[in-house]
Design a protein around this motif. Structure first.
Motif, PDB file in Angstrom:
ATOM      1  N   ALA A 107       0.816  -1.211   0.000  1.00  0.00           N
ATOM      2  CA  ALA A 107       0.000   0.000   0.000  1.00  0.00           C
ATOM      3  C   ALA A 107       0.850   1.261   0.000  1.00  0.00           C
ATOM      4  O   ALA A 107       1.978   1.257   0.461  1.00  0.00           O
ATOM      5  CB  ALA A 107      -0.909   0.002   1.211  1.00  0.00           C
ATOM      6  N   ALA A 108       0.285   2.309  -0.532  1.00  0.00           N
ATOM      7  CA  ALA A 108       0.973   3.596  -0.548  1.00  0.00           C
ATOM      8  C   ALA A 108       1.144   4.088   0.880  1.00  0.00           C
ATOM      9  O   ALA A 108       0.311   3.840   1.728  1.00  0.00           O
ATOM     10  CB  ALA A 108       0.151   4.598  -1.345  1.00  0.00           C
ATOM     11  N   PRO A 109       2.262   4.776   1.134  1.00  0.00           N
ATOM     12  CA  PRO A 109       2.437   5.312   2.477  1.00  0.00           C
ATOM     13  C   PRO A 109       1.339   6.327   2.782  1.00  0.00           C
ATOM     14  O   PRO A 109       1.053   7.201   1.973  1.00  0.00           O
ATOM     15  CB  PRO A 109       3.807   5.977   2.430  1.00  0.00           C
ATOM     16  N   VAL A 113       2.980  12.262   4.809  1.00  0.00           N
ATOM     17  CA  VAL A 113       4.132  12.318   3.919  1.00  0.00           C
ATOM     18  C   VAL A 113       4.007  13.534   3.013  1.00  0.00           C
ATOM     19  O   VAL A 113       2.932  13.882   2.562  1.00  0.00           O
ATOM     20  CB  VAL A 113       4.263  11.047   3.054  1.00  0.00           C
ATOM     21  N   ALA A 114       5.117  14.158   2.759  1.00  0.00           N
ATOM     22  CA  ALA A 114       5.132  15.328   1.891  1.00  0.00           C
ATOM     23  C   ALA A 114       6.036  15.037   0.704  1.00  0.00           C
ATOM     24  O   ALA A 114       7.025  14.324   0.829  1.00  0.00           O
ATOM     25  CB  ALA A 114       5.644  16.529   2.661  1.00  0.00           C
ATOM     26  N   PRO A 115       5.691  15.580  -0.475  1.00  0.00           N
ATOM     27  CA  PRO A 115       6.547  15.366  -1.636  1.00  0.00           C
ATOM     28  C   PRO A 115       7.907  16.054  -1.463  1.00  0.00           C
ATOM     29  O   PRO A 115       8.030  16.961  -0.648  1.00  0.00           O
ATOM     30  CB  PRO A 115       5.762  15.982  -2.784  1.00  0.00           C
ATOM     31  N   PHE A 121       6.362  20.653  -6.973  1.00  0.00           N
ATOM     32  CA  PHE A 121       5.176  20.620  -6.131  1.00  0.00           C
ATOM     33  C   PHE A 121       5.003  21.950  -5.397  1.00  0.00           C
ATOM     34  O   PHE A 121       5.969  22.651  -5.124  1.00  0.00           O
ATOM     35  CB  PHE A 121       5.301  19.513  -5.084  1.00  0.00           C
ATOM     36  N   THR A 122       3.753  22.233  -5.051  1.00  0.00           N
ATOM     37  CA  THR A 122       3.495  23.341  -4.156  1.00  0.00           C
ATOM     38  C   THR A 122       3.959  22.916  -2.768  1.00  0.00           C
ATOM     39  O   THR A 122       3.552  21.860  -2.295  1.00  0.00           O
ATOM     40  CB  THR A 122       1.990  23.641  -4.105  1.00  0.00           C
ATOM     41  N   SER A 125       1.936  20.719   0.019  1.00  0.00           N
ATOM     42  CA  SER A 125       0.797  20.005  -0.547  1.00  0.00           C
ATOM     43  C   SER A 125       0.981  18.504  -0.394  1.00  0.00           C
ATOM     44  O   SER A 125       2.096  18.019  -0.254  1.00  0.00           O
ATOM     45  CB  SER A 125       0.644  20.361  -2.026  1.00  0.00           C
ATOM     46  N   PRO A 127      -0.036  14.623  -1.979  1.00  0.00           N
ATOM     47  CA  PRO A 127      -0.626  13.908  -3.096  1.00  0.00           C
ATOM     48  C   PRO A 127      -1.854  13.103  -2.673  1.00  0.00           C
ATOM     49  O   PRO A 127      -1.917  12.630  -1.540  1.00  0.00           O
ATOM     50  CB  PRO A 127       0.479  12.944  -3.546  1.00  0.00           C
ATOM     51  N   VAL A 128      -2.811  12.967  -3.569  1.00  0.00           N
ATOM     52  CA  VAL A 128      -3.976  12.131  -3.329  1.00  0.00           C
ATOM     53  C   VAL A 128      -3.950  11.013  -4.359  1.00  0.00           C
ATOM     54  O   VAL A 128      -3.873  11.276  -5.552  1.00  0.00           O
ATOM     55  CB  VAL A 128      -5.283  12.962  -3.472  1.00  0.00           C
ATOM     56  N   VAL A 129      -3.997   9.781  -3.897  1.00  0.00           N
ATOM     57  CA  VAL A 129      -3.872   8.634  -4.802  1.00  0.00           C
ATOM     58  C   VAL A 129      -5.111   7.778  -4.763  1.00  0.00           C
ATOM     59  O   VAL A 129      -5.650   7.507  -3.698  1.00  0.00           O
ATOM     60  CB  VAL A 129      -2.686   7.723  -4.377  1.00  0.00           C
ATOM     61  N   LYS A 130      -5.542   7.334  -5.949  1.00  0.00           N
ATOM     62  CA  LYS A 130      -6.639   6.355  -6.041  1.00  0.00           C
ATOM     63  C   LYS A 130      -6.180   5.278  -6.992  1.00  0.00           C
ATOM     64  O   LYS A 130      -5.719   5.572  -8.098  1.00  0.00           O
ATOM     65  CB  LYS A 130      -7.870   7.036  -6.649  1.00  0.00           C
ATOM     66  N   GLN A 131      -6.253   4.042  -6.553  1.00  0.00           N
ATOM     67  CA  GLN A 131      -5.953   2.970  -7.508  1.00  0.00           C
ATOM     68  C   GLN A 131      -6.616   1.680  -7.096  1.00  0.00           C
ATOM     69  O   GLN A 131      -7.126   1.572  -6.004  1.00  0.00           O
ATOM     70  CB  GLN A 131      -4.460   2.762  -7.695  1.00  0.00           C
TER      71      GLN A 131
ATOM     72  N   GLN B  94      -6.162   1.134 -12.867  1.00  0.00           N
ATOM     73  CA  GLN B  94      -5.945   2.564 -13.064  1.00  0.00           C
ATOM     74  C   GLN B  94      -5.194   3.166 -11.878  1.00  0.00           C
ATOM     75  O   GLN B  94      -5.451   2.799 -10.735  1.00  0.00           O
ATOM     76  CB  GLN B  94      -7.304   3.266 -13.199  1.00  0.00           C
ATOM     77  N   ASP B 100      -0.594  18.839  -6.330  1.00  0.00           N
ATOM     78  CA  ASP B 100      -0.595  20.299  -6.413  1.00  0.00           C
ATOM     79  C   ASP B 100       0.711  20.717  -7.080  1.00  0.00           C
ATOM     80  O   ASP B 100       1.756  20.725  -6.439  1.00  0.00           O
ATOM     81  CB  ASP B 100      -0.690  20.863  -4.993  1.00  0.00           C
TER      82      ASP B 100
END
Lengths: 131, 154
Positions: A107-109, A113-115, A121-122, A125, A127-131, B94, B100
Motif C-alpha cells: 500500500a501507498a504510504p 508524507v510530503a513530496p 510541487f506546491t 501540498s 498527493p492524493v492517490v486512487k488505484q 488505473q 498540487d
C-alpha cells in the motif's frame, strides 16, 4: 545395524540440507575478510541512516534502522566491501519470491508524507492517490 | 486606501491560483497479462534534462533500475521519490494521482515521462512522453506496451 543405518541416513539428510541452505547466501565472504561492525555502523551513518540493529543474515551484514527521511529500512551489506546488496523499505511486503508487488500488500504510504522539494510541487501540498 | 486594499485583495486572489494548480494524472494500464507494473512519473525540460519526480508506483528500490531512464537520471536516488511512492499498479488497473503542481510547469517546454517495468517482461523506459501544455490537458495519450493511455487534467 538397521538403527545405525537409519541414523546415518538421517544425519546425511541434515548435512545435505545444510549445504543447500548455505548455497542460498546473498553474500559469500570469508570470515577473515569481514569488516568490523563499527565499520558498518559508520557506513550507515555516513548515508544519514539511524541504526537500530546490525545483524548477520544470508552471509551479509543486515542493517535495521531508518533512512534520512525516517522510513524504516532493512539493508543488506557485503561484509567485505560494505557495498549495498539489497535495500528494502519495511513498509513493503517482505517476500522476496513475490512478484513486483500486489497492490493490496504494497500500500501507498499514508499519513503526513510530503513530496520532495524539487520545485515541481506546491510546498506543503499532499498527493492524493486512487488505484 | 480602501481601493489599495481592495486591489491588493483582488491581486492576491488572482495570483494564488496562478502559482499552483491541482493536476490529476490518470494512467490506465492495458491487460498485458503480467504482474503489477512499476511506473516512474517524472518531468524533464525541453532538452530532456531531468527536473524531478512526480510519482513512483512500486515500493521496492531493487527494481528501480528497470525504470531505466528514471534510474539513469537520478542514479536511483530514493530521496527523489520520498513521500511520493505508492503501490505498483496491476494489469488493466488505473492509477489516479492528484498533485498540487507549480503552474510554471505548463506551457514552458516541460515534458512528463513515464517509465514502466513489469517482472519477467521487457523494460519500457519513457513509454509515455507528453509535453505539459494547457491545450494538451484532458487528451489521452497512448502508451506502447503496458500503458493503455495517460491523461493529465487541470
Amino acid at each position: 545395524m538397521k538403527k545405525y543405518l537409519i541414523a546415518t541416513t538421517f544425519l546425511a539428510g541434515i548435512a545435505a540440507a545444510g549445504v543447500a541452505l548455505a548455497d542460498d547466501d546473498d553474500c559469500n565472504v570469508a570470515m577473515s575478510n569481514w569488516q568490523p561492525r563499527e565499520a558498518v555502523k559508520a557506513m550507515a551513518e555516513a548515508q544519514g541512516w539511524s541504526v537500530r540493529r546490525i545483524k548477520t543474515d544470508d552471509g551479509c551484514y543486515e542493517i535495521d534502522g531508518r533512512d534520512a527521511q525516517g522510513r524504516e529500512i532493512e539493508v543488506k551489506v557485503d561484509p567485505g566491501t560494505l557495498a549495498i546488496v539489497e535495500m528494502e523499505y519495511e513498509d513493503d511486503d517482505d517476500d522476496d519470491d513475490d512478484d513486483y508487488g500486489e497492490s493490496r500488500q504494497n500500500a501507498a504510504p499514508a499519513g503526513s508524507v510530503a513530496p520532495p522539494d524539487n520545485g515541481l510541487f506546491t510546498p506543503g501540498s499532499k498527493p492524493v492517490v486512487k488505484q | 486606501m480602501k481601493t489599495l486594499l481592495a486591489t491588493l485583495a483582488l491581486t492576491t486572489a488572482l495570483s494564488a491560483p496562478a502559482l499552483a494548480a491541482p493536476v490529476t494524472l490518470t494512467t490506465n494500464l492495458s491487460n498485458y497479462g503480467g504482474d503489477g507494473a512499476y511506473l516512474a512519473l517524472y518531468v524533464t525540460d525541453s532538452k530532456g534534462v531531468y527536473k524531478g519526480s512526480l510519482w513512483m508506483a512500486g515500493g521496492k528500490a531493487k527494481y528501480y533500475k528497470h525504470l531505466s531512464d528514471w534510474n539513469r537520471a537520478t542514479g536511483g536516488n530514493t530521496a527523489e521519490i520520498s513521500g511520493i511512492t505508492g503501490a505498483s499498479v496491476g494489469a488493466g488497473r488505473q492509477l489516479k494521482i492528484t498533485l498540487d503542481l507549480a503552474d510554471a510547469l505548463f506551457d514552458a517546454g516541460y515534458e512528463l515521462h513515464i517509465d514502466a517495468a513489469v517482472e519477467d517482461f521487457r523494460d519500457s523506459p519513457s513509454e509515455v512522453v507528453v509535453p505539459l501544455t494547457r491545450a494538451g490537458a484532458n487528451k489521452p495519450v497512448a502508451g506502447r506496451h503496458y500503458i493503455q493511455d495517460f491523461t493529465y487534467g487541470l
